[in-house]
Design an enzyme around this catalytic site. Structure first.
Site, PDB file in Angstrom:
ATOM      1  N   ASP A 316      -3.918  -2.480  10.804  1.00 43.50           N
ATOM      2  CA  ASP A 316      -5.183  -2.505  10.308  1.00 43.50           C
ATOM      3  C   ASP A 316      -5.523  -3.019   9.431  1.00 43.50           C
ATOM      4  OD1 ASP A 316      -3.041  -1.804   8.334  1.00 43.50           O
ATOM      5  OD2 ASP A 316      -4.574  -0.991   6.604  1.00 43.50           O
ATOM      6  N   GLU A 317      -6.984  -3.393  10.003  1.00 42.12           N
ATOM      7  CA  GLU A 317      -7.729  -4.635   8.639  1.00 42.12           C
ATOM      8  C   GLU A 317      -7.030  -6.129   8.689  1.00 42.12           C
ATOM      9  OE1 GLU A 317      -8.940  -1.933   5.006  1.00 42.12           O
ATOM     10  OE2 GLU A 317      -6.721  -2.716   5.006  1.00 42.12           O
TER      11      GLU A 317
END
Ligand code: TNX
Length: 504
Positions: A316-317
């Protein structure tokens, strides 16, 4: 006092519940339909059964383990065979309906019979049965039958022990609580920018540096799991039919690893340790072979101590990784998980990689990701539903909540409950959804009380979405209100939502 409890329980009856069979009696009668998550089929009828200290638990062979646990909880004797007319709760292994994890619970005047094809099914039935024994210990279970099985095989929650290290004892107490609602997966977020929490023998500084005192948000969340401690947790969870899903977050969220091993950066310079809550600034060095040696070592060691099917690789991210580098990374790393015998699992960003066809994507972000996730699903990817604005139990309930974040919005109990994981994302049909998970990030959490306050009661609602075929807010609301005293009795700190009429 007893009368008041009976009235409260009666008021809390859901639509599917039986009327109390002995309203005039002094003991409370608990309706079969009062259970959370709501059972699939409830057929009330006949005389109920009163559990007393004379009741024995009867169990043979493979049913014995679950029976012993029930015996401890209800403080009843467990025997291989009860004499003739002894009032009993009998646990037996045998076919119910062929559905995984199913059980059948039959309550009559002489006793209770719980039948399931597997110990996991018996465990599910025992959780139901424990909710049917009045909280006070004395009282009658209404007569009739329950046949029950889950809508989804994966009913999960996540605990972030990277931003703040929660101890094995705290995690165990949390496992006790989640398993009561038939939650059967616990995802542990083991690494992030602020800390690394799992011992890896081939890279020891990950924990001696990355898990030292002073790591964690605000520098107050140090600690880590040794391999022995992790294995003990896995065993403890398994005894409650909970499977641990370990996560190492990469290629972003790796600052703690880079502090310990500067060769994991592209310039070889250690970054400063971070105790703030920013995200998206760190990345493994995608072009460096050291990165893949590190990743393979970690995946190999983690897979070797994890009996469960999944290994979560984060993803993620990764805002400090270019899109091209991200795809290069996943192309090498997703197959590594398969190489070590596990199913790769990652946050929904992994859906952009063609290699994610054999993986599980955890849907968390906004609608901008929907088309990518739907395309991956068409290519074979399975999905766990954790939409941040509905299932993130680290988000505040309302603006006055002391703990938690609010970037995904406020999530009151009804909001967490009132959505459908099977139709939530266009192009992700129910057949591609393995289940539901409620992530609990720990930036603002410190103690077990903090964990409990954010988890309960929302996690009970999310557990029902994962288990029950239909949802009914008014019914859930009533059952939840009646459940409150059980949390209170166990000392569980829960949020007394104004949306619920709490008993007790
Ligand atoms: C986003 S959601 C994150 C985490 C934070 C969380 C806080 C996701 C996959 N990543 O790094 O802890 O928000 O709510």
């Amino acid at each position: 006092m007893r009368r008041r409890l009976a009235v409260l329980l009666a008021c809390a009856l859901p639509l599917t519940a039986a009327a109390p069979v002995s309203a005039a009696a002094a003991v409370p009668v608990v309706a079969l339909g009062s259970v959370i998550p709501a059972p699939v089929e409830v057929r009330p009828g006949g005389a109920g059964f009163t559990v007393t200290s004379r009741t024995v638990i009867e169990a043979r062979g493979g049913a014995r383990g679950v029976a012993e646990r029930l015996g401890e909880a209800l403080r009843l004797r467990v025997v291989g065979q009860a004499p003739g007319r002894t009032p009993k709760i009998a646990l037996e292994l045998g076919r119910v309906n062929g559905k995984p994890e199913s059980y059948r619970l039959t309550v009559g005047k002489r006793g209770v019979t719980l039948r399931a094809a597997t110990p996991a099914g018996l465990f599910n039935g025992v959780q139901t049965l424990q909710q049917l024994v009045p909280a006070s210990g004395a009282g009658t279970i209404a007569g009739g039958e329950i046949v029950d099985y889950p809508r989804f095989g994966y009913r999960g929650t996540m605990l972030d022990i990277a931003r703040h290290f929660h101890t094995p004892d705290e995690i165990k107490r949390h496992i006790d609580e989640i398993s009561k609602f038939k939650v059967n997966y616990l995802h542990l977020h083991l690494s992030d920018d602020q800390g690394w929490r799992i011992q890896i023998d081939s890279w020891p500084r990950l924990t001696t540096v990355g898990g030292a005192a002073g790591t964690g948000v605000d520098g107050v969340g140090g600690g880590f799991l040794t391999k022995a401690g992790y294995r003990d947790l896995v065993r403890y969870a398994a005894s409650r039919y909970v499977t641990i899903v370990p996560e190492i977050d990469m290629p972003g969220h790796v600052n703690a690893a880079q502090v310990a091993y500067p060769e994991l950066t592209c310039d070889g310079v250690a970054p400063p340790p971070r105790t703030d809550t920013a995200v998206g600034y760190s990345s493994l060095c995608i072009g460096s072979e050291t990165t893949y040696r590190f990743v393979e070592d970690v995946i190999r060691e983690l897979a070797a101590m994890t009996p469960g099917p999944y290994l979560h690789i984060g993803g993620d991210e990764a805002h400090a990784t270019t899109e091209a580098d991200y795809l290069t990374f996943q192309k090498r790393v997703l197959p590594l998980v398969t190489k070590y015998g596990k199913t790769a699992y990652g946050w929904n960003e992994i859906a952009a990689a063609p290699e994610a066809g054999v993986a599980v994507a955890q849907y968390w972000s906004s609608a901008t990701q929907n088309a990518t996730v739907a395309a991956a699903v068409a290519n074979g990817t399975k999905v766990i539903m954790s939409p941040a604005n509905l299932a993130y139990i680290d988000q505040k309930y309302d603006p006055s909540t002391r703990l938690g974040l609010s970037w995904a919005g406020y999530i009151e109990v009804r909001k967490a409950y009132d959505w459908d994981p099977g139709t939530h994302v266009t192009g992700v049909p129910e057949s591609a959804v393995l289940g539901v998970e409620a992530p609990l990030w720990s930036e603002t959490l410190r103690s077990l009380d903090d964990i409990e306050y954010m988890a309960w009661p929302r996690l009970a609602g999310l557990a029902e979405l994962g288990w029950s075929p239909a949802r009914d807010w008014e019914s859930f609301r009533a059952r939840l209100g009646a459940y409150g005293p059980r949390w209170t009795a166990r000392g569980v700190d829960f949020y007394r939502s104004p949306q619920i009429d709490w008993a007790g």
